[in-house]
Design an enzyme around this catalytic site. Structure first.
Site, PDB file in Angstrom:
ATOM      1  N   HIS A 169       8.121  -3.575  -0.799  1.00  0.00           N
ATOM      2  CA  HIS A 169       8.587  -5.083  -0.858  1.00  0.00           C
ATOM      3  C   HIS A 169       8.498  -6.015   0.050  1.00  0.00           C
ATOM      4  O   HIS A 169       8.209  -6.926   0.347  1.00  0.00           O
ATOM      5  CB  HIS A 169       9.963  -5.128  -2.341  1.00  0.00           C
ATOM      6  CG  HIS A 169      11.262  -4.649  -1.096  1.00  0.00           C
ATOM      7  ND1 HIS A 169      11.378  -3.752  -1.149  1.00  0.00           N
ATOM      8  CD2 HIS A 169      11.815  -5.932  -0.893  1.00  0.00           C
ATOM      9  CE1 HIS A 169      12.272  -3.716  -0.671  1.00  0.00           C
ATOM     10  NE2 HIS A 169      13.035  -4.790  -0.466  1.00  0.00           N
ATOM     11  N   ASP A 226      14.145   6.735   3.057  1.00  0.00           N
ATOM     12  CA  ASP A 226      14.577   5.667   2.041  1.00  0.00           C
ATOM     13  C   ASP A 226      13.842   3.858   2.722  1.00  0.00           C
ATOM     14  O   ASP A 226      13.088   3.349   2.275  1.00  0.00           O
ATOM     15  CB  ASP A 226      15.688   5.220   2.044  1.00  0.00           C
ATOM     16  CG  ASP A 226      16.120   4.223   1.341  1.00  0.00           C
ATOM     17  OD1 ASP A 226      15.184   3.654  -0.269  1.00  0.00           O
ATOM     18  OD2 ASP A 226      17.314   3.349   1.552  1.00  0.00           O
ATOM     19  N   HIS A 231       8.910  -0.007   4.590  1.00  0.00           N
ATOM     20  CA  HIS A 231       9.568  -1.309   5.383  1.00  0.00           C
ATOM     21  C   HIS A 231       9.371  -0.876   6.864  1.00  0.00           C
ATOM     22  O   HIS A 231       8.106  -1.701   7.273  1.00  0.00           O
ATOM     23  CB  HIS A 231      10.496  -1.581   4.819  1.00  0.00           C
ATOM     24  CG  HIS A 231      10.946  -1.259   3.539  1.00  0.00           C
ATOM     25  ND1 HIS A 231      10.207  -0.912   2.208  1.00  0.00           N
ATOM     26  CD2 HIS A 231      12.476  -0.526   2.492  1.00  0.00           C
ATOM     27  CE1 HIS A 231      10.928  -0.643   1.446  1.00  0.00           C
ATOM     28  NE2 HIS A 231      11.879  -0.967   1.334  1.00  0.00           N
TER      29      HIS A 231
HETATM   30  C1  BG6 Z   1      15.035  -0.394  -1.113  1.00  0.00           C
HETATM   31  C2  BG6 Z   1      15.924   0.407  -0.356  1.00  0.00           C
HETATM   32  O1  BG6 Z   1      13.869  -0.347  -0.784  1.00  0.00           O
HETATM   33  O2  BG6 Z   1      15.434  -1.599   0.414  1.00  0.00           O
HETATM   34  C3  BG6 Z   1      17.392   0.609   0.190  1.00  0.00           C
HETATM   35  O3  BG6 Z   1      16.218   1.657  -1.098  1.00  0.00           O
HETATM   36  C4  BG6 Z   1      17.193  -1.099   0.943  1.00  0.00           C
HETATM   37  O4  BG6 Z   1      18.371   0.956   0.352  1.00  0.00           O
HETATM   38  C5  BG6 Z   1      16.157  -1.988   0.567  1.00  0.00           C
HETATM   39  O5  BG6 Z   1      18.374  -1.515   0.653  1.00  0.00           O
HETATM   40  C6  BG6 Z   1      16.491  -3.279   0.961  1.00  0.00           C
HETATM   41  O6  BG6 Z   1      15.908  -4.353   1.281  1.00  0.00           O
HETATM   42  P1  BG6 Z   1      16.068  -5.883   1.690  1.00  0.00           P
HETATM   43  O7  BG6 Z   1      14.467  -6.197   0.930  1.00  0.00           O
HETATM   44  O8  BG6 Z   1      17.043  -6.108   0.778  1.00  0.00           O
HETATM   45  O9  BG6 Z   1      16.187  -5.832   2.870  1.00  0.00           O
END
Ligand code: BG6
Length: 465
Positions: A169, A226, A231
């Site tokens: 995402h 994770d 990300h």
């Molecule tokens: C998720 C993780 O993919 O991304 C979580 O599993 C994390 O642990 C989250 O908190 C963070 O996403 P964002 O969009 O809030 O930065």
């Protein structure tokens, strides 16, 4: 891009947390914009009626969606269907096929535990539900390089690569897209965006909360799997990539993949792992757990542009703030014309990637008023305050429905990212404890060679006021 629009959405894991928090609100937002007027079929193991399923969608949208309109939801509810079944049984999928009622191009969204991905994909193939269809897979995509290779092989046996959408995402976040936009639409950056002018890059992903009832899940992953493997390596790709050679999905994905391929695999000396005090008391967490809730790594890229420039990445739960920030630090001027004090910060670009605030700042030095030629740090700062996470899911789901894979990870990219972290996934070194509300274990402080230091993101109320 295969431009056929999907004509049904199938949501595996429809009763789960992810569906509740992220996917239904995104589905609703797309429906409201007239982009999802088609059967929306939830699949899960719970013995729910269609009415219960609709009720769950309603509560999700009211709790996590933006702008609820009862009439819009009433129309959407008529499109919601529910199939109860065991993912391991083919009968579930033949039942799904009937409920699909002749849809030619369904999109199957797998919001389920990763251990079930291969089973569901194989059953989609065996039941005929995969014909003409697309599939979206949530992260984590595998748990190491080998399992990712195996999963890709299973997927490739059932779906064409252009029909596979691996979600990260972060790739759908406004702020991450802005990294690309900012880099490739401003000509002043290009001459200095390389090893000749950039000293180091820092990326911090801080969260001021713990694992929030996800102890069992987190025990299987840890911070590295994770958020770093996916990300944050994608963020690195956006900072480091070359401009795409042409328009459309593939040139962009090619460049992202090239960065991931050029990253050197991590070694144990370049990794520090921490665990916040109290993590072991979370339900589902082992009393002697060595899973990291904090990780700091030093990464290098073997490329003409980035040779020798360290990328420091840090991610952790229970840190003082919730913010993701990239700081690109420039080299010091070649000559010290004026007094220079040891801890002067270099010039830098700072990108705040959310969650609530998106900002860009340029850090420079200016003369402080007074007799002496001494300076002070100033920031040129632009802030755009808005949360964008829900939009990320809305954008990505909408893209997958129309077959646009620009913002999805490609097979080679995922495999390269696993290759980077694979050597340090099972380190035998104990984790270092840290206090909740601190910046991680103190051993991570001197990780950057002096005079460099970690840049700690400011609290929300001090960033854009
Ligand atoms: C998720 C993780 O993919 O991304 C979580 O599993 C994390 O642990 C989250 O908190 C963070 O996403 P964002 O969009 O809030 O930065």
């Amino acid at each position: 891009m295969n431009e056929i629009q999907s004509d049904a959405l199938v949501l595996f894991g429809a009763t789960g947390d992810l569906a509740h928090k992220k996917i239904f609100p995104a589905v609703y937002a797309l429906f409201r914009r007239g982009l999802l007027d088609m059967p929306i079929i939830g699949v899960a193991g719970s013995d729910w009626s269609e009415a219960q399923f609709q009720q769950r969608a309603l509560s999700s949208i009211q709790q996590y969606g933006i702008g609820f309109d009862r009439q819009v939801f009433a129309r959407m509810a008529t499109r919601l269907h529910y199939v109860r079944g065991n993912y391991r049984e083919l009968a579930t999928f033949t039942g799904l096929r009937e409920t699909l009622n002749g849809a030619q191009h369904p999109l199957h969204y797998l919001a389920i535990p990763p251990s079930l991905f291969a089973t569901v994909v194989q059953n989609l193939g065996a039941s005929g539900c995969a014909t003409g269809a697309r599939v979206v897979l949530e992260k984590p995509f595998g748990r190491d390089l080998n399992s990712a290779l195996e999963l890709n092989a299973v997927l490739g046996g059932v779906f064409a690569e252009e029909s596979i959408f691996r979600i990260d995402h972060y790739l759908g976040k406004e702020s991450v897209l802005n990294l690309l936009y900012f880099r490739f639409t401003n000509s002043f950056l290009e001459p200095i965006w390389n090893r000749n002018y950039i000293e180091r890059v820092q990326i911090t992903m801080a969260e001021d909360f713990g694992v929030q009832g996800r102890g069992r899940f987190y025990e299987e992953v840890g911070a590295l799997r994770d958020v770093v493997q996916n990300h944050l390596l994608q963020v690195v790709a956006h900072i480091a990539m070359e401009p795409p050679a042409g328009k459309g999905a593939e040139p962009l994905r090619d460049e992202r993949s090239k960065v991931l391929r050029a990253l050197r695999p991590l070694n144990a000396d370049h990794v520090i792992r921490g665990q916040y005090k109290g993590y072991r008391e979370v339900e589902g967490v082992a009393a002697d757990s060595q899973v990291e809730t904090f990780v700091a790594v030093e990464l290098y890229l073997d490329s003409w542009r980035w040779q020798g420039v360290p990328f420091y990445i840090r991610a952790g739960k229970c840190l003082p703030v919730t913010a993701t920030e990239v700081v690109v630090e420039l080299k010091a001027p070649p000559q010290r014309v004026f007094d220079y004090i040891e801890d002067d910060r270099p010039n830098y670009f700072r990108f705040r990637l959310g969650p609530d605030q998106v900002s860009i700042a340029i850090g420079a030095r200016a003369k402080a008023a007074g007799e002496r030629m001494r300076g002070e740090e100033v920031e040129l700062f632009v802030c755009n305050s808005h949360g964008d996470e829900m939009l990320a899911y809305e954008r990505l789901l909408g893209d997958a429905m129309k077959g646009d894979s620009t913002l999805f990870s490609r097979r080679d990219g995922i495999e390269s990212a696993w290759r980077v972290v694979d050597p340090v996934l099972n380190l035998d070194k104990p984790v270092h404890e840290y206090d909740p509300g601190s910046w991680g274990p103190t051993i991570a402080d001197p990780f950057l060679p002096l005079p460099a230091r970690w840049h700690n993101p400011k609290p929300k109320n001090e960033e854009c006021s």
